[in-house]
Every structure is written in C-alpha cells, then in structure tokens.
Design a protein around this motif. Structure first.
Motif, mmCIF file in Angstrom:
data_model
loop_
_atom_site.group_PDB
_atom_site.id
_atom_site.type_symbol
_atom_site.label_atom_id
_atom_site.label_comp_id
_atom_site.label_asym_id
_atom_site.label_seq_id
_atom_site.Cartn_x
_atom_site.Cartn_y
_atom_site.Cartn_z
ATOM 1 N N THR A 104 0.821 -1.214 0.000
ATOM 2 C CA THR A 104 0.000 0.000 0.000
ATOM 3 C C THR A 104 0.857 1.266 0.000
ATOM 4 N N SER A 105 2.172 1.125 0.101
ATOM 5 C CA SER A 105 3.060 2.293 0.111
ATOM 6 C C SER A 105 3.317 2.849 -1.287
ATOM 7 N N MET A 106 2.967 2.107 -2.335
ATOM 8 C CA MET A 106 3.290 2.537 -3.688
ATOM 9 C C MET A 106 2.724 3.915 -4.054
ATOM 10 N N PRO A 107 1.435 4.205 -3.788
ATOM 11 C CA PRO A 107 0.931 5.543 -4.119
ATOM 12 C C PRO A 107 1.657 6.659 -3.369
ATOM 13 N N LEU A 108 2.082 6.373 -2.129
ATOM 14 C CA LEU A 108 2.830 7.371 -1.361
ATOM 15 C C LEU A 108 4.173 7.650 -2.021
ATOM 16 N N ALA A 134 -5.221 4.210 1.515
ATOM 17 C CA ALA A 134 -4.391 3.289 2.293
ATOM 18 C C ALA A 134 -5.174 2.706 3.462
ATOM 19 N N GLY A 135 -5.998 3.544 4.100
ATOM 20 C CA GLY A 135 -6.819 3.055 5.206
ATOM 21 C C GLY A 135 -7.799 1.992 4.751
ATOM 22 N N GLY A 136 -8.435 2.215 3.603
ATOM 23 C CA GLY A 136 -9.363 1.225 3.064
ATOM 24 C C GLY A 136 -8.667 -0.077 2.713
ATOM 25 N N ALA A 137 -7.483 0.027 2.081
ATOM 26 C CA ALA A 137 -6.732 -1.176 1.711
ATOM 27 C C ALA A 137 -6.298 -1.952 2.955
ATOM 28 N N LEU A 138 -5.847 -1.228 3.980
ATOM 29 C CA LEU A 138 -5.419 -1.886 5.214
ATOM 30 C C LEU A 138 -6.588 -2.573 5.918
ATOM 31 N N LEU A 139 -7.770 -1.948 5.873
ATOM 32 C CA LEU A 139 -8.958 -2.583 6.461
ATOM 33 C C LEU A 139 -9.256 -3.914 5.781
ATOM 34 N N LEU A 140 -9.132 -3.935 4.447
ATOM 35 C CA LEU A 140 -9.374 -5.185 3.709
ATOM 36 C C LEU A 140 -8.339 -6.240 4.044
ATOM 37 N N ILE A 141 -7.055 -5.816 4.086
ATOM 38 C CA ILE A 141 -5.960 -6.763 4.337
ATOM 39 C C ILE A 141 -6.026 -7.323 5.749
ATOM 40 N N LEU A 142 -6.161 -6.419 6.727
ATOM 41 C CA LEU A 142 -6.163 -6.850 8.129
ATOM 42 C C LEU A 142 -7.439 -7.585 8.501
ATOM 43 N N GLY A 143 -8.521 -7.333 7.759
ATOM 44 C CA GLY A 143 -9.785 -7.989 8.058
ATOM 45 C C GLY A 143 -10.016 -9.256 7.263
ATOM 46 N N ASN A 277 -18.931 -7.707 4.948
ATOM 47 C CA ASN A 277 -19.492 -7.111 6.161
ATOM 48 C C ASN A 277 -19.341 -5.591 6.119
ATOM 49 N N LEU A 278 -19.725 -4.950 7.215
ATOM 50 C CA LEU A 278 -19.682 -3.485 7.280
ATOM 51 C C LEU A 278 -18.255 -2.956 7.138
ATOM 52 N N THR A 279 -17.290 -3.655 7.720
ATOM 53 C CA THR A 279 -15.890 -3.220 7.629
ATOM 54 C C THR A 279 -15.428 -3.157 6.180
ATOM 55 N N LYS A 280 -15.787 -4.181 5.419
ATOM 56 C CA LYS A 280 -15.389 -4.211 4.007
ATOM 57 C C LYS A 280 -16.124 -3.128 3.212
ATOM 58 N N ALA A 281 -17.361 -2.857 3.562
ATOM 59 C CA ALA A 281 -18.111 -1.796 2.878
ATOM 60 C C ALA A 281 -17.449 -0.438 3.114
ATOM 61 N N ILE A 282 -17.013 -0.207 4.362
ATOM 62 C CA ILE A 282 -16.319 1.043 4.692
ATOM 63 C C ILE A 282 -15.000 1.122 3.929
ATOM 64 N N ALA A 283 -14.299 -0.023 3.835
ATOM 65 C CA ALA A 283 -13.017 -0.067 3.128
ATOM 66 C C ALA A 283 -13.191 0.301 1.652
ATOM 67 N N VAL A 284 -14.222 -0.246 1.022
ATOM 68 C CA VAL A 284 -14.498 0.064 -0.391
ATOM 69 C C VAL A 284 -14.775 1.549 -0.559
ATOM 70 N N LEU A 285 -15.577 2.112 0.358
ATOM 71 C CA LEU A 285 -15.905 3.545 0.305
ATOM 72 C C LEU A 285 -14.649 4.403 0.451
ATOM 73 N N LEU A 286 -13.760 4.009 1.362
ATOM 74 C CA LEU A 286 -12.521 4.754 1.583
ATOM 75 C C LEU A 286 -11.618 4.716 0.348
ATOM 76 N N ILE A 287 -11.515 3.547 -0.287
ATOM 77 C CA ILE A 287 -10.648 3.407 -1.456
ATOM 78 C C ILE A 287 -11.109 4.304 -2.599
ATOM 79 N N PHE A 288 -12.399 4.229 -2.924
ATOM 80 C CA PHE A 288 -12.894 5.028 -4.046
ATOM 81 C C PHE A 288 -12.954 6.524 -3.707
ATOM 82 N N SER A 289 -13.162 6.845 -2.434
ATOM 83 C CA SER A 289 -13.111 8.253 -2.014
ATOM 84 C C SER A 289 -11.692 8.778 -2.171
ATOM 85 N N GLY A 290 -10.708 7.936 -1.822
ATOM 86 C CA GLY A 290 -9.310 8.328 -1.962
ATOM 87 C C GLY A 290 -8.930 8.593 -3.409
ATOM 88 N N VAL A 291 -9.399 7.728 -4.297
ATOM 89 C CA VAL A 291 -9.121 7.916 -5.724
ATOM 90 C C VAL A 291 -9.737 9.229 -6.216
#
Length: 314
Positions: A104-108, A134-143, A277-291
């Motif tokens: 997840t460090s690549m965009p940084l 990055a937060g959305g990606a980490l939520l997906l990975i860690l979850g 689940n809800l965590t993954k839904a939030i992660a998807v929202l964070l990723i596309f919001s970031g883009v």
C-alpha cells in the motif's frame, strides 16, 4: 479541475483488477507444488514477450533509436525485473500479511517522487486521498483473516519487508520517470522491448527452476490459471498501464494500486473463503473516495495557471 480521462482511469482499474485476481490464482497454482514462484514469473515475462513480438508483426514497424533502447532497458529493470524480483524474494522471506500491507506504500512513493522529479504539488486533498485509500486497503488486508505468523526469523523478515518496499519504490519510480517517454512509441513497441530485456535478465536466475518444474503434474485448471496470468495479468495489463501513464498523473495512476486488495477480497467472498461485512463496505468507500480526492486535486499545470490568473488580477 482538469478534464477527467475516463480512458486512463478505466485502463488503470482494469490492470490492477487483473493483478488483484492474479494473487489468488497464483496461490492456487503454486499450492500444488508443480511450479515455483520463479517459474510463474518467468512464464509471465517470457509469455508476454512472445505475445508482444507476435503482435508487432501485424503492426507498422517502428524504429527505436539506440538512446531510447537504453532508456527502455532501464524501464524494464524498474517496472518488471526489480519490481517482480524484489517482491518474490521479499514475500519468501517475510509474511504474506506484512507484504500485503507494505504494497500500500506505492501511491505514497509515487506522490513523493512526482513532487521531487516532476514538481507536482503535494496538496491537502492528495495527502487525504492517499491516506483514505491506504486506510481502506489496510482494512481489507487486516480484516481478511490471513495468517501473518510465518516461521521466519526477525532479521530475515526485516530483509523481506525491505525488499517488498523496494519493489514498490521501483514501480513508482517507473511511473514517474517514464510518464512522458511512453508517448513516443506505440504500446506494443514499448512493451516488446521491455519484456525482452526483462526475460534476458531473469532467465539465468530461473533456468534451474524451469528445468525442474513438474509440467506433467499441472491440471487443466492450473494451465488455465497460467494462461490468465500470462495473457490477462501481464500482456493486457501492462498495455493498460501504459495507457494509464499517458492519460493520468503519476499519483493518480498509483492510487489504483489499492484496487488489488479489493479484488482479492471480492474473489475470496465469491469463493466462500470470506464474507462481506460493514468493515469491508467502509473499506471500499474509503478506497474510491481516496481515488476521487487525488484525481480532483490540483496538478502542477492547474496550480501554475491559477497563480498566473491571480497575478493578472493584481
């Protein structure tokens, strides 16, 4: 805000979606033990090289200057050899969970390098967008429930993590340095030379594994998976990346790296290996919001035009 390049966004989404799908497919193939990561990587590079050369025979020949051939050699080192090579060695020394998080460090890296090399502004929107993605990606990975307690020593794991980090840095540097260069020649011309150089560089290290591979043990599903990796996740994906490079700023193109864990998550849910689940839904929202935030942030040209307009008003 600059005009949205839907071609560029669609290309980067498609490329990273196939790379995200490649991860579970590769694990499925290598689980049988018939082929090693080295063999899969060499098949990717060699197969893509053959496909690009075959395709070039049906296109108008392009003369590439000696100077540009040298540039393409270094591009191949950054985008293919060091990127894939460091990642494979890194994953073998580190844990899969740590490696996924480090990717997840690549965009940084892309944002930092674009700021130093291309003088692209580091805006608040851009930083917030990268943090959200990055937060959305980490939520997906860690979850995802993947195990990270791989039996490796601490010193070995550190070296593995550093190699994975280096792989991300090399790819980000490629996106930034060759942003303008990729417009000089056609997709096929650029890719056929890059993969030819990459194949020559990697073959000495993978020749032994290619000879020892148990080809007869591969099932039809394994062969189909390898075909997808070569054709879809390499041949088509790398062409799409060049389209993305031509139409998007490096930081925006790099943001689509977060699509990979998203696709891997979707595949895991579809295969019954995970649940939505809800965590993954939030992660998807964070990723596309970031883009969206990174895309809508001001580019250097827009900032210069804005400052010029202010000076004219004064």
């Amino acid at each position: 805000m600059e005009k949205i390049s839907w071609k560029g966004h669609a290309s980067m989404f498609g490329a990273n979606a196939m790379w995200g799908l490649m991860s579970p497919v590769s694990k499925f193939i290598m689980a049988g033990g018939a082929v090693t990561p080295f063999v899969v990587t060499d098949l990717r590079i060699g197969g893509a090289m053959a496909l690009f050369w075959f395709t070039s025979f049906f296109r108008k020949p392009e003369h590439v200057s000696h100077k540009d051939l040298i540039s393409l050699f270094f591009a191949s080192l950054l985008a293919v050899v060091f990127n894939q090579g460091c990642f494979i060695f890194g994953v073998s020394l580190s844990s899969p969970g740590d490696a996924s998080i480090i990717t997840t460090s690549m965009p940084l890296w892309a944002m930092i390098l674009a700021a130093f090399i291309l003088k692209e502004p580091v805006t608040g929107k851009k930083v917030l967008g990268i943090a959200a993605g990055a937060g959305g990606a980490l939520l997906l990975i860690l979850g995802s429930g993947q195990k990270t307690d791989v039996p490796v020593s601490q010193s070995t794991a550190i070296w593995g993590d550093l190699l994975v980090l280096l792989a991300q840095f090399c790819y980000a540097l490629y996106i930034v340095l060759y942003k303008d260069f990729v417009g000089k020649y056609s997709l096929v011309t650029i890719m056929k030379w890059m993969f030819t150089y990459s194949f020559v560089c990697t073959l000495p290290f993978s020749a032994g594994d290619l000879m020892d591979a148990r080809w007869s043990s591969l099932s039809l599903a394994d062969i189909g998976g390898l075909a997808f990796i070569v054709v879809g996740a390499t041949f088509i994906s790398y062409m799409l990346v060049v389209v993305g490079q031509k139409n998007l700023r490096p930081t925006v193109a790099g943001m689509y790296n977060y699509i990979q864990p998203l696709v891997a998550c979707v595949v895991a849910v579809c295969w019954g290996m995970d649940s939505f689940n809800l965590t993954k839904a939030i992660a998807v929202l964070l990723i596309f919001s970031g883009v969206y935030l990174v895309t809508s942030s001001r580019s250097r040209k827009e900032l210069e035009a804005y400052e010029k307009k202010l000076q004219e008003v004064k």
